[in-house]
Write a protein that holds these residues in place. Structure first.
Motif, PDB file in Angstrom:
ATOM      1  N   ARG A  70       0.833  -1.203   0.000  1.00 18.97           N
ATOM      2  CA  ARG A  70       0.000   0.000   0.000  1.00 18.97           C
ATOM      3  C   ARG A  70       0.871   1.258   0.000  1.00 18.97           C
ATOM      4  NH1 ARG A  70      -1.258   3.253   3.840  1.00 18.97           N
ATOM      5  NH2 ARG A  70      -3.131   4.510   3.826  1.00 18.97           N
ATOM      6  N   LEU A 111       1.213   4.255  -2.922  1.00 21.64           N
ATOM      7  CA  LEU A 111       0.939   5.656  -2.621  1.00 21.64           C
ATOM      8  C   LEU A 111       2.172   6.548  -2.764  1.00 21.64           C
ATOM      9  CD1 LEU A 111      -1.480   5.251   0.417  1.00 21.64           C
ATOM     10  CD2 LEU A 111      -2.070   5.771  -1.958  1.00 21.64           C
ATOM     11  N   ALA A 167      -3.471  10.645  -6.386  1.00 21.43           N
ATOM     12  CA  ALA A 167      -3.994  11.022  -5.069  1.00 21.43           C
ATOM     13  C   ALA A 167      -4.324  12.509  -4.956  1.00 21.43           C
ATOM     14  CB  ALA A 167      -2.995  10.641  -3.981  1.00 21.43           C
ATOM     15  N   LYS A 184      -7.233  13.969  -2.392  1.00 24.12           N
ATOM     16  CA  LYS A 184      -6.739  14.822  -1.307  1.00 24.12           C
ATOM     17  C   LYS A 184      -7.463  16.160  -1.303  1.00 24.12           C
ATOM     18  CE  LYS A 184      -2.058  13.031  -0.704  1.00 24.12           C
ATOM     19  NZ  LYS A 184      -0.616  13.312  -0.851  1.00 24.12           N
ATOM     20  N   LYS A 208     -11.936   7.059   3.327  1.00 25.10           N
ATOM     21  CA  LYS A 208     -11.485   5.664   3.224  1.00 25.10           C
ATOM     22  C   LYS A 208     -11.877   5.069   1.881  1.00 25.10           C
ATOM     23  CE  LYS A 208     -11.374   4.426   8.107  1.00 25.10           C
ATOM     24  NZ  LYS A 208     -11.947   3.573   9.168  1.00 25.10           N
ATOM     25  N   GLU A 221      -9.598   6.410  -0.845  1.00 26.22           N
ATOM     26  CA  GLU A 221      -8.288   5.757  -0.783  1.00 26.22           C
ATOM     27  C   GLU A 221      -8.372   4.327  -1.294  1.00 26.22           C
ATOM     28  OE1 GLU A 221      -4.990   4.256   2.424  1.00 26.22           O
ATOM     29  OE2 GLU A 221      -6.127   6.045   2.926  1.00 26.22           O
ATOM     30  N   GLN A 222      -9.438   3.626  -0.925  1.00 28.43           N
ATOM     31  CA  GLN A 222      -9.613   2.246  -1.368  1.00 28.43           C
ATOM     32  C   GLN A 222      -9.720   2.180  -2.896  1.00 28.43           C
ATOM     33  OE1 GLN A 222     -13.104   0.417   0.280  1.00 28.43           O
ATOM     34  NE2 GLN A 222     -12.462  -1.644  -0.268  1.00 28.43           N
TER      35      GLN A 222
END
Length: 164
Positions: free
Chosen positions: A28, A32, A41, A45, A107, A110-111
């Motif tokens: 992970r 990232l 991202a 964000k 979450k 991000e997932q």
């Protein structure tokens, strides 16, 4: 006959004592930290930052309303005070729900990001496994101890960056 049995036992022991090449990786984190992960991202964000800003505004407004009610407590009729106090409690509960929903959305974002990057990360990891002839790769969080040479997270980040 005795020597033959001993030789056979020795052969069996030698074949079972093979060196196992192992490594650990934080998959992970590698996804990232990679360039494509950083690029992908940016939008999530920004969304999270907007949600946090809105939540902070709501909390500030609630705090100001609470302070206002405290200042006016002695001058308000009891039923008006109770009504405004109940309104504040409802707003407070709404803010808690908003915060919980915001965490769930963060979450989920991000997932989704991890899921979209996983195929590229798996391909890079597979090439590292093949090059190093690794027999076992563990998630770094599952290992109790691993020396720095067995951690291939940085190598995976470099490989993902190189491949894209």
């Amino acid at each position: 006959m005795k020597r033959m049995i001993l030789a056979l036992c020795a052969l069996m022991l030698m074949s079972s004592v093979q060196a196992t090449e192992m490594a650990v990786v934080d998959f992970r984190a590698a996804l990232l930290q990679s360039n494509i992960g950083q690029q992908a991202a940016k939008e999530p964000k920004q969304k999270v930052a907007q949600m946090e800003a809105r939540l902070e505004e709501e909390q500030t407004a609630l705090k100001e309303a609470d302070e206002q009610l405290k200042r006016e407590e002695l001058t308000l009729a009891p039923e008006e005070f109770n009504k405004r106090r109940n309104d504040l409690v409802k707003r407070q509960n709404g803010i808690r729900q908003m915060a919980a929903k915001m965490q769930q959305q963060a979450k989920l974002l991000e997932q989704k990001l991890i899921e979209s990057l996983t195929p590229k990360g798996e391909a890079a990891l597979k090439s590292i496994i093949d090059e190093r002839k690794l027999d076992l790769v563990l998630n770094r969080q599952l290992s109790l101890y691993a020396n720095s040479e067995s951690d291939i997270t940085n190598e995976l980040v470099e490989r993902i960056n190189k491949d894209n």
